[in-house]
Scaffold this active site. Structure first.
Site, PDB file in Angstrom:
ATOM      1  N   SER A  35       9.570   1.553  19.268  1.00 43.01           N
ATOM      2  CA  SER A  35      10.906   0.947  19.403  1.00 43.01           C
ATOM      3  C   SER A  35      11.680   1.050  18.097  1.00 43.01           C
ATOM      4  O   SER A  35      12.875   1.360  18.090  1.00 43.01           O
ATOM      5  CB  SER A  35      10.800  -0.518  19.853  1.00 43.01           C
ATOM      6  OG  SER A  35      10.392  -1.380  18.801  1.00 43.01           O
ATOM      7  N   TYR A  79       5.929  -1.356  19.510  1.00 41.30           N
ATOM      8  CA  TYR A  79       6.825  -1.836  18.438  1.00 41.30           C
ATOM      9  C   TYR A  79       7.210  -0.682  17.517  1.00 41.30           C
ATOM     10  O   TYR A  79       8.379  -0.510  17.163  1.00 41.30           O
ATOM     11  CB  TYR A  79       6.158  -2.968  17.648  1.00 41.30           C
ATOM     12  CG  TYR A  79       7.102  -3.635  16.662  1.00 41.30           C
ATOM     13  CD1 TYR A  79       8.036  -4.569  17.094  1.00 41.30           C
ATOM     14  CD2 TYR A  79       7.084  -3.310  15.304  1.00 41.30           C
ATOM     15  CE1 TYR A  79       8.927  -5.169  16.208  1.00 41.30           C
ATOM     16  CE2 TYR A  79       7.968  -3.900  14.407  1.00 41.30           C
ATOM     17  CZ  TYR A  79       8.877  -4.834  14.864  1.00 41.30           C
ATOM     18  OH  TYR A  79       9.770  -5.415  13.975  1.00 41.30           O
TER      19      TYR A  79
HETATM   20  P1  NAP Z   1      12.998 -14.308  15.203  1.00 37.15           P
HETATM   21  O1  NAP Z   1      13.034 -15.335  14.129  1.00 37.15           O
HETATM   22  O2  NAP Z   1      11.994 -14.446  16.296  1.00 37.15           O
HETATM   23  O3  NAP Z   1      14.470 -14.192  15.821  1.00 37.15           O
HETATM   24  C1  NAP Z   1      14.740 -13.334  16.890  1.00 37.15           C
HETATM   25  C2  NAP Z   1      15.788 -13.971  17.777  1.00 37.15           C
HETATM   26  O4  NAP Z   1      16.064 -13.056  18.865  1.00 37.15           O
HETATM   27  C3  NAP Z   1      15.286 -15.269  18.436  1.00 37.15           C
HETATM   28  O5  NAP Z   1      16.306 -16.244  18.436  1.00 37.15           O
HETATM   29  C4  NAP Z   1      14.953 -14.817  19.850  1.00 37.15           C
HETATM   30  O6  NAP Z   1      15.033 -15.857  20.811  1.00 37.15           O
HETATM   31  C5  NAP Z   1      16.019 -13.777  20.078  1.00 37.15           C
HETATM   32  N1  NAP Z   1      15.711 -12.911  21.207  1.00 37.15           N
HETATM   33  C6  NAP Z   1      14.480 -12.477  21.599  1.00 37.15           C
HETATM   34  N2  NAP Z   1      14.611 -11.728  22.706  1.00 37.15           N
HETATM   35  C7  NAP Z   1      15.928 -11.691  23.013  1.00 37.15           C
HETATM   36  C8  NAP Z   1      16.671 -11.099  24.052  1.00 37.15           C
HETATM   37  N3  NAP Z   1      16.076 -10.413  25.026  1.00 37.15           N
HETATM   38  N4  NAP Z   1      18.018 -11.253  24.069  1.00 37.15           N
HETATM   39  C9  NAP Z   1      18.620 -11.989  23.117  1.00 37.15           C
HETATM   40  N5  NAP Z   1      17.976 -12.592  22.115  1.00 37.15           N
HETATM   41  C10 NAP Z   1      16.640 -12.434  22.073  1.00 37.15           C
HETATM   42  O7  NAP Z   1      12.748 -12.850  14.583  1.00 37.15           O
HETATM   43  P2  NAP Z   1      13.184 -12.174  13.186  1.00 37.15           P
HETATM   44  O8  NAP Z   1      11.976 -12.048  12.362  1.00 37.15           O
HETATM   45  O9  NAP Z   1      14.388 -12.813  12.634  1.00 37.15           O
HETATM   46  O10 NAP Z   1      13.516 -10.701  13.724  1.00 37.15           O
HETATM   47  C11 NAP Z   1      14.841 -10.214  13.864  1.00 37.15           C
HETATM   48  C12 NAP Z   1      14.784  -8.698  13.897  1.00 37.15           C
HETATM   49  O11 NAP Z   1      14.201  -8.226  12.687  1.00 37.15           O
HETATM   50  C13 NAP Z   1      13.928  -8.125  15.031  1.00 37.15           C
HETATM   51  O12 NAP Z   1      14.554  -6.962  15.545  1.00 37.15           O
HETATM   52  C14 NAP Z   1      12.634  -7.758  14.329  1.00 37.15           C
HETATM   53  O13 NAP Z   1      11.942  -6.709  14.984  1.00 37.15           O
HETATM   54  C15 NAP Z   1      13.175  -7.310  12.996  1.00 37.15           C
HETATM   55  N6  NAP Z   1      12.177  -7.310  11.912  1.00 37.15           N
HETATM   56  C16 NAP Z   1      11.588  -8.473  11.531  1.00 37.15           C
HETATM   57  C17 NAP Z   1      10.636  -8.439  10.499  1.00 37.15           C
HETATM   58  C18 NAP Z   1       9.933  -9.669  10.006  1.00 37.15           C
HETATM   59  O14 NAP Z   1       9.001  -9.531   9.202  1.00 37.15           O
HETATM   60  N7  NAP Z   1      10.344 -10.875  10.419  1.00 37.15           N
HETATM   61  C19 NAP Z   1      10.311  -7.209   9.895  1.00 37.15           C
HETATM   62  C20 NAP Z   1      10.944  -6.047  10.332  1.00 37.15           C
HETATM   63  C21 NAP Z   1      11.878  -6.117  11.346  1.00 37.15           C
HETATM   64  P3  NAP Z   1      13.680 -16.689  21.135  1.00 37.15           P
HETATM   65  O15 NAP Z   1      13.398 -17.470  19.895  1.00 37.15           O
HETATM   66  O16 NAP Z   1      14.076 -17.521  22.314  1.00 37.15           O
HETATM   67  O17 NAP Z   1      12.630 -15.665  21.429  1.00 37.15           O
END
Ligand code: NAP
Length: 255
Positions: free
Chosen positions: A162, A159
């Site tokens: 990435s 992670y």
């Molecule tokens: P989330 O609620 O899990 O949303 C991510 C979305 O991406 C989900 O709808 C997921 O589908 C979809 N997804 C996963 N794999 C995919 C693929 N191969 N192709 C297309 N769609 C895909 O996560 P989030 O927290 O909003 O995170 C969004 C971004 O913010 C990510 O890049 C994460 O690393 C980054 N981020 C998050 C945080 C945090 O604290 N939440 C902090 C720093 C960075 P499924 O539900 O079907 O898996």
């Protein structure tokens, strides 16, 4: 005038969490939003929410790891929706296994996380490059506090690699595409309450506390906290901003 009027914005991973909030925020600023997600039902539900609020949106199923599908999707979006001028590379997954676990798990983590969080960003960007260059477009990549740090909280090497990669890609692309008028930036969220970390929050409040101990603003973030910076980076408000990362982390890196 709304800040994103006349723009077509693609948001990956838009069915949940941060991507969902950005898609709704962009629609609220007048953009026509194209929601791409592996979970097409979730993305379609967000489209309904946007339309109910008077916005313009459509969704398509896309797995960002599938390069050929990304290319086909760019053609489909051009035909069915129009010329994309904003791309938000948001789709991502997180796992917190270290390097010293069972080999199979460590290797699976590496392959899945790099494929989605880093190669997925490349795949979608490469596929949509032509309309983005033609439109003097804007690319917003979602990095992380893990674009800089590693050990304060458990985070897999995959992670962290990435998200360092997302920042490096952002800078390289900004340098190369600047002459075309394309701006490329990243957002670095801190600890944001989304479905991504729902189980962790329930199972490990002590780890949440570690995050809060490093968060001067003293609260976890909400997906909506990312929206203002995401609008800023996609709009003319940031006309001279490129190759940088806007941290939206409650001050995490200061302590
Ligand atoms: P989330 O609620 O899990 O949303 C991510 C979305 O991406 C989900 O709808 C997921 O589908 C979809 N997804 C996963 N794999 C995919 C693929 N191969 N192709 C297309 N769609 C895909 O996560 P989030 O927290 O909003 O995170 C969004 C971004 O913010 C990510 O890049 C994460 O690393 C980054 N981020 C998050 C945080 C945090 O604290 N939440 C902090 C720093 C960075 P499924 O539900 O079907 O898996």
């Amino acid at each position: 005038m709304p800040l994103l009027q006349n723009h077509i914005a693609v948001v990956t991973g838009a069915g949940s969490g941060i991507g969902r909030a950005i898609a709704k925020g962009y629609a609220g600023e007048g953009a026509r939003v194209v929601l791409l997600d592996m979970n097409d039902k979730a993305a379609a539900d967000v489209v309904s929410e946007i339309r109910d609020a008077g916005g313009k949106a459509e969704s398509f199923a896309l797995d960002v790891t599938k390069r050929d599908d990304c290319v086909a999707m760019a053609t489909q979006v051009a035909d069915k929706v129009g010329k994309v001028s904003i791309l938000v590379n948001n789709a991502g997954i997180a796992r917190r296994n270290g390097m010293l676990g069972a080999a199979e798990a460590v290797i699976n983590d590496w392959e899945d996380i790099i494929a989605i969080n880093l190669t997925g960003v490349f795949n979608v960007t490469h596929a949509f490059l032509e309309p983005l260059r033609a439109a003097k477009g804007r690319i917003v990549n979602i990095g992380s506090i893990q674009s800089f740090v590693h050990l304060r909280t458990p985070s897999s090497p995959a992670y962290t690699a990435s998200k360092h990669g997302v920042l490096g890609f952002t800078k390289a692309l900004a340098a190369e595409l600047g002459k075309d008028g394309v701006r490329v930036n990243a957002i670095g969220p801190g600890f944001i309450e989304t479905p991504l970390n729902e189980k962790m929050r329930a199972a490990n409040p002590a780890l949440v506390q570690v995050f809060m101990d490093h968060t001067p603003l003293g609260r976890p973030g909400k997906p909506e906290d990312i929206v203002g910076p995401a609008i800023f980076l996609a709009s003319d408000l940031s006309a001279y901003v490129s190759g940088t990362i806007v941290m939206v982390d409650g001050g995490y890196r200061t302590i």
